[in-house]
Design a protein around this motif. Structure first.
Motif, PDB file in Angstrom:
ATOM      1  N   CYS A  48      24.707 -17.966   5.596  1.00  0.00           N
ATOM      2  CA  CYS A  48      24.220 -19.085   4.780  1.00  0.00           C
ATOM      3  C   CYS A  48      23.275 -18.605   3.678  1.00  0.00           C
ATOM      4  N   ALA A  49      22.445 -17.623   3.983  1.00  0.00           N
ATOM      5  CA  ALA A  49      21.539 -17.073   2.965  1.00  0.00           C
ATOM      6  C   ALA A  49      22.339 -16.422   1.843  1.00  0.00           C
ATOM      7  N   ALA A  50      23.404 -15.710   2.199  1.00  0.00           N
ATOM      8  CA  ALA A  50      24.267 -15.091   1.182  1.00  0.00           C
ATOM      9  C   ALA A  50      24.958 -16.176   0.354  1.00  0.00           C
ATOM     10  N   LEU A  51      25.432 -17.227   1.003  1.00  0.00           N
ATOM     11  CA  LEU A  51      26.069 -18.340   0.284  1.00  0.00           C
ATOM     12  C   LEU A  51      25.083 -18.975  -0.680  1.00  0.00           C
ATOM     13  N   HIS A  52      23.860 -19.195  -0.223  1.00  0.00           N
ATOM     14  CA  HIS A  52      22.825 -19.830  -1.051  1.00  0.00           C
ATOM     15  C   HIS A  52      22.645 -19.093  -2.371  1.00  0.00           C
ATOM     16  N   GLU A  53      22.709 -17.764  -2.327  1.00  0.00           N
ATOM     17  CA  GLU A  53      22.540 -16.951  -3.538  1.00  0.00           C
ATOM     18  C   GLU A  53      23.731 -17.049  -4.486  1.00  0.00           C
ATOM     19  N   GLU A  54      24.905 -17.381  -3.979  1.00  0.00           N
ATOM     20  CA  GLU A  54      26.125 -17.439  -4.791  1.00  0.00           C
ATOM     21  C   GLU A  54      26.478 -18.834  -5.279  1.00  0.00           C
ATOM     22  N   LEU A  55      25.755 -19.849  -4.838  1.00  0.00           N
ATOM     23  CA  LEU A  55      26.101 -21.218  -5.223  1.00  0.00           C
ATOM     24  C   LEU A  55      25.986 -21.400  -6.733  1.00  0.00           C
ATOM     25  N   PRO A  56      26.865 -22.218  -7.298  1.00  0.00           N
ATOM     26  CA  PRO A  56      26.843 -22.418  -8.751  1.00  0.00           C
ATOM     27  C   PRO A  56      25.622 -23.213  -9.217  1.00  0.00           C
ATOM     28  N   ASP A  57      25.269 -23.016 -10.486  1.00  0.00           N
ATOM     29  CA  ASP A  57      24.153 -23.753 -11.083  1.00  0.00           C
ATOM     30  C   ASP A  57      24.518 -25.206 -11.355  1.00  0.00           C
ATOM     31  N   THR A  58      25.814 -25.468 -11.562  1.00  0.00           N
ATOM     32  CA  THR A  58      26.273 -26.838 -11.793  1.00  0.00           C
ATOM     33  C   THR A  58      27.485 -27.127 -10.916  1.00  0.00           C
ATOM     34  N   VAL A  59      27.571 -28.363 -10.460  1.00  0.00           N
ATOM     35  CA  VAL A  59      28.719 -28.862  -9.706  1.00  0.00           C
ATOM     36  C   VAL A  59      29.041 -30.235 -10.271  1.00  0.00           C
ATOM     37  N   ALA A  60      30.282 -30.449 -10.639  1.00  0.00           N
ATOM     38  CA  ALA A  60      30.721 -31.726 -11.214  1.00  0.00           C
ATOM     39  C   ALA A  60      29.851 -32.128 -12.406  1.00  0.00           C
ATOM     40  N   GLY A  61      29.410 -31.148 -13.176  1.00  0.00           N
ATOM     41  CA  GLY A  61      28.576 -31.413 -14.347  1.00  0.00           C
ATOM     42  C   GLY A  61      27.121 -31.701 -14.022  1.00  0.00           C
ATOM     43  N   LEU A  62      26.731 -31.597 -12.758  1.00  0.00           N
ATOM     44  CA  LEU A  62      25.357 -31.870 -12.340  1.00  0.00           C
ATOM     45  C   LEU A  62      24.601 -30.570 -12.134  1.00  0.00           C
ATOM     46  N   GLU A  63      23.369 -30.521 -12.621  1.00  0.00           N
ATOM     47  CA  GLU A  63      22.528 -29.332 -12.479  1.00  0.00           C
ATOM     48  C   GLU A  63      21.984 -29.220 -11.058  1.00  0.00           C
ATOM     49  N   ARG A  64      21.806 -27.984 -10.631  1.00  0.00           N
ATOM     50  CA  ARG A  64      21.237 -27.736  -9.311  1.00  0.00           C
ATOM     51  C   ARG A  64      19.797 -28.232  -9.279  1.00  0.00           C
ATOM     52  N   THR A  65      19.441 -28.867  -8.184  1.00  0.00           N
ATOM     53  CA  THR A  65      18.134 -29.466  -7.969  1.00  0.00           C
ATOM     54  C   THR A  65      17.455 -28.743  -6.817  1.00  0.00           C
ATOM     55  N   GLY A  66      16.169 -28.603  -6.868  1.00  0.00           N
ATOM     56  CA  GLY A  66      15.447 -28.049  -5.730  1.00  0.00           C
ATOM     57  C   GLY A  66      15.515 -28.998  -4.542  1.00  0.00           C
ATOM     58  N   THR A  67      15.281 -28.467  -3.350  1.00  0.00           N
ATOM     59  CA  THR A  67      15.254 -29.301  -2.153  1.00  0.00           C
ATOM     60  C   THR A  67      13.901 -29.170  -1.478  1.00  0.00           C
ATOM     61  N   THR A  68      13.519 -30.221  -0.791  1.00  0.00           N
ATOM     62  CA  THR A  68      12.304 -30.177   0.002  1.00  0.00           C
ATOM     63  C   THR A  68      12.626 -30.703   1.392  1.00  0.00           C
ATOM     64  N   PRO A  69      12.316 -29.959   2.428  1.00  0.00           N
ATOM     65  CA  PRO A  69      11.711 -28.639   2.378  1.00  0.00           C
ATOM     66  C   PRO A  69      12.700 -27.599   1.838  1.00  0.00           C
ATOM     67  N   ARG A  70      12.155 -26.544   1.236  1.00  0.00           N
ATOM     68  CA  ARG A  70      12.995 -25.461   0.726  1.00  0.00           C
ATOM     69  C   ARG A  70      13.617 -24.731   1.895  1.00  0.00           C
ATOM     70  N   SER A  71      14.901 -24.415   1.756  1.00  0.00           N
ATOM     71  CA  SER A  71      15.587 -23.739   2.848  1.00  0.00           C
ATOM     72  C   SER A  71      16.820 -23.034   2.304  1.00  0.00           C
ATOM     73  N   PRO A  72      17.128 -21.830   2.798  1.00  0.00           N
ATOM     74  CA  PRO A  72      18.370 -21.166   2.397  1.00  0.00           C
ATOM     75  C   PRO A  72      19.598 -21.814   3.047  1.00  0.00           C
ATOM     76  N   LEU A  73      19.369 -22.885   3.824  1.00  0.00           N
ATOM     77  CA  LEU A  73      20.471 -23.600   4.470  1.00  0.00           C
ATOM     78  C   LEU A  73      20.873 -24.856   3.699  1.00  0.00           C
ATOM     79  N   THR A  74      20.135 -25.172   2.618  1.00  0.00           N
ATOM     80  CA  THR A  74      20.410 -26.402   1.874  1.00  0.00           C
ATOM     81  C   THR A  74      20.452 -26.155   0.373  1.00  0.00           C
TER      82      THR A  74
END
Length: 166
Positions: A48-74
């Motif tokens: 999951c940590a490796a996946l987190h690093e590879e996730l795209p910056d945009t999905v369906a035209g939406l920008e990546r948003t931070g999550t709270t709590p911060r987690s490499p699982l979300t």
């Protein structure tokens, strides 16, 4: 999991409803409130940590948003419009051969329509991978499986095929 090779069409879905079960809206750019899954085994958490690093910056035209709590699982895009949780336990419906599925870029996804009481939209869960990853999409953005293209590429690159023991 049954993987059908028919096109997935989720057309004519009405306006956005927040994913109340997982996250609160973050329209002002603030982090999306997203509950991480229970702590998975170390090998799954590493995938999951490796996946987190590879996730795209945009999905369906939406920008990546931070999550709270911060987690490499979300991860989240567009506030809580699209949310991802990696390292979830095997969903019970994964064992039902009658469940709908779709394959996107070599990654199989279980497809579940969510009831309006859970905010509506859809939940997509990877199958036949060493870590289960769940993606919830609100009604407004669940128009087709195209939004899974970038996510599937990241999953295929970081989470090997196999059957998760978790």
């Amino acid at each position: 999991m049954s993987v059908h090779h028919r096109p997935l069409r989720l057309l004519a879905l009405p306006a956005c409803t927040a994913l109340l079960a997982l996250a609160g809206c973050a329209p002002d750019g603030s982090p999306a409130r997203l509950e991480p899954p229970p702590t998975p085994p170390a090998d799954v958490a590493g995938l999951c940590a490796a996946l987190h690093e590879e996730l795209p910056d945009t999905v369906a035209g939406l920008e990546r948003t931070g999550t709270t709590p911060r987690s490499p699982l979300t991860a989240a895009w567009g506030g809580s419009a699209i949310v991802l949780r990696c390292g979830i336990p095997k969903p019970p419906r994964m064992a039902d051969p009658k469940q709908d599925g779709v394959e996107v870029n070599g990654v199989g996804w279980l497809v579940e329509k969510l009831p309006d009481g859970e905010g509506g939209g859809y939940r997509f869960t990877t199958g036949l991978r060493l870590a289960y990853t769940e993606v919830r999409v609100d009604k407004e953005h669940a128009t087709d499986a195209q939004m899974l293209v970038g996510l599937s590429a990241a999953v295929a690159k970081t989470v090997p095929e196999g059957i998760s023991s978790y």
